[in-house]
Design a protein around this motif. Sequence first.
Motif, PDB file in Angstrom:
ATOM      1  N   LEU A  12       0.832  -1.203   0.000  1.00 15.01           N
ATOM      2  CA  LEU A  12       0.000   0.000   0.000  1.00 15.01           C
ATOM      3  C   LEU A  12       0.868   1.254   0.000  1.00 15.01           C
ATOM      4  CD1 LEU A  12      -3.090   0.539   0.068  1.00 15.01           C
ATOM      5  CD2 LEU A  12      -2.862   0.886   2.530  1.00 15.01           C
ATOM      6  N   THR A  13       1.945   1.224   0.767  1.00 14.74           N
ATOM      7  CA  THR A  13       2.854   2.369   0.849  1.00 14.74           C
ATOM      8  C   THR A  13       3.768   2.465  -0.360  1.00 14.74           C
ATOM      9  OG1 THR A  13       2.853   2.481   3.269  1.00 14.74           O
ATOM     10  CG2 THR A  13       4.811   3.320   2.152  1.00 14.74           C
ATOM     11  N   GLU A  14       4.250   1.322  -0.868  1.00 13.17           N
ATOM     12  CA  GLU A  14       5.276   1.368  -1.907  1.00 13.17           C
ATOM     13  C   GLU A  14       4.696   1.444  -3.318  1.00 13.17           C
ATOM     14  OE1 GLU A  14       8.382   1.249  -4.376  1.00 13.17           O
ATOM     15  OE2 GLU A  14       6.941  -0.391  -4.526  1.00 13.17           O
ATOM     16  N   VAL A  74      -9.868   6.194   7.366  1.00 18.22           N
ATOM     17  CA  VAL A  74      -9.649   4.909   6.701  1.00 18.22           C
ATOM     18  C   VAL A  74      -9.889   3.773   7.687  1.00 18.22           C
ATOM     19  CG1 VAL A  74      -7.928   5.931   5.143  1.00 18.22           C
ATOM     20  CG2 VAL A  74      -7.171   4.738   7.209  1.00 18.22           C
ATOM     21  N   GLN A  75     -10.271   2.634   7.137  1.00 15.88           N
ATOM     22  CA  GLN A  75     -10.347   1.396   7.908  1.00 15.88           C
ATOM     23  C   GLN A  75      -9.848   0.276   7.006  1.00 15.88           C
ATOM     24  OE1 GLN A  75     -14.193   0.137   9.393  1.00 15.88           O
ATOM     25  NE2 GLN A  75     -13.231  -0.972  11.078  1.00 15.88           N
ATOM     26  N   VAL A  78      -9.246   4.906  11.487  1.00 16.80           N
ATOM     27  CA  VAL A  78      -8.274   5.935  11.859  1.00 16.80           C
ATOM     28  C   VAL A  78      -8.600   7.218  11.121  1.00 16.80           C
ATOM     29  CG1 VAL A  78      -5.845   6.599  11.840  1.00 16.80           C
ATOM     30  CG2 VAL A  78      -6.474   4.223  12.295  1.00 16.80           C
ATOM     31  N   ALA A  79      -8.790   8.293  11.864  1.00 16.79           N
ATOM     32  CA  ALA A  79      -9.001   9.614  11.260  1.00 16.79           C
ATOM     33  C   ALA A  79      -7.649  10.204  10.899  1.00 16.79           C
ATOM     34  CB  ALA A  79      -9.736  10.521  12.233  1.00 16.79           C
ATOM     35  N   VAL A  99      -1.885   8.527   4.416  1.00 15.13           N
ATOM     36  CA  VAL A  99      -3.037   7.649   4.184  1.00 15.13           C
ATOM     37  C   VAL A  99      -2.649   6.188   4.368  1.00 15.13           C
ATOM     38  CG1 VAL A  99      -4.779   6.923   2.524  1.00 15.13           C
ATOM     39  CG2 VAL A  99      -4.095   9.334   2.632  1.00 15.13           C
ATOM     40  N   SER A 100      -1.543   5.768   3.750  1.00 19.60           N
ATOM     41  CA  SER A 100      -1.143   4.365   3.884  1.00 19.60           C
ATOM     42  C   SER A 100      -0.663   4.057   5.306  1.00 19.60           C
ATOM     43  CB  SER A 100      -0.073   4.005   2.862  1.00 19.60           C
ATOM     44  OG  SER A 100       1.060   4.826   2.986  1.00 19.60           O
TER      45      SER A 100
END
Length: 331
Positions: A169-171, A190-191, A326-327, A312-313
């Motif tokens: 997700l991050t990369e 996000v959840q 998580v907000a 976000v990630s």
Amino acid sequence: MTTRVAFIGSGFAQQHIAALAHIPEVEIAAICSRNEQTARQIIGDQNINYYPFENYLQMLQQEKLDAVYICLPPHLHGEIDIACAEHVKALFIEKPIALSLELADQLSQTFKKANSIVSVGYMNRYRPNIINAKNHFSKNPAILFNAAWSGELPPPYWWRRREMSGGQLTEQATHLIDSIRYISGEFKEVQAFSTSGFIDDVKDFNVDDAIVMNFQLESGAIGTVQTSCFSKEHGGGELGIYLELASREKTYRFHNHCMDLELQHSQANKEIFNSIDNPVLAENMAFFDAIKNGSHEAILSPYDDAVESLKVSLAADISIREKRSVALASL
């Protein structure tokens, strides 16, 4: 006036060097890489100096550079970025920019103090198809998103290690996250859920087999981003790369890494826009315009904006660990 540039790391460097060949005032002076064989292949018969990776500071001191491209795996960001800011006025940094917000914030402050010009390699922002969508959805807000980056496991060792890549997700899927932000604004919450254990035949593998991240934007729009790297080569059985979003008036469906677009106006009216652009050239031209003018104005992905995509990630990672939504404002 010639602008002297160098590369630290060989990841995606070849694509940038090919693009820079179309910008006459640029001189590529050096490349510093852990992989000498790859670096030598990139250099070919060009008059580019090679430096071993541990000698990056020597390169910065000797080459009288105007700009440096940092094309490194995520876990190597930090001291190198700081050293570059001390020696050159402009940096082009490939995504993702860091693996923690603490480091990203530290680097942001470093760049501000040095008055650095920084561009981050979110090349989708320079694609006409993506810009088209941004223009449409600024007037007719998107309501629902569906996106995925689903394929085979990339070969680099560092990619399969969470502490080195940050996970898929991050990369990788950060391109999708950033495109959503660019088109429709900031993420609110996000959840995320993940699964693992299905990939049991890859040495030292510790990232997730697959992730689903549900989200809501500040606009109220909702959607999901999926990632997976469990697919073996079985005739295109993976889900692929796509980003779909719809307003009440139109549906935009982007497919593949190049973001080919199917634009649906009605059931009987669809248009196809294949990507024939060169976003790497476009982002490089914007970078050198910024250097020439001493302003970030031409850059569509400045550093602090890239930090917001990273958030976000990282919020999704917290959601997975702590089994809660998580907000983004809490980070």
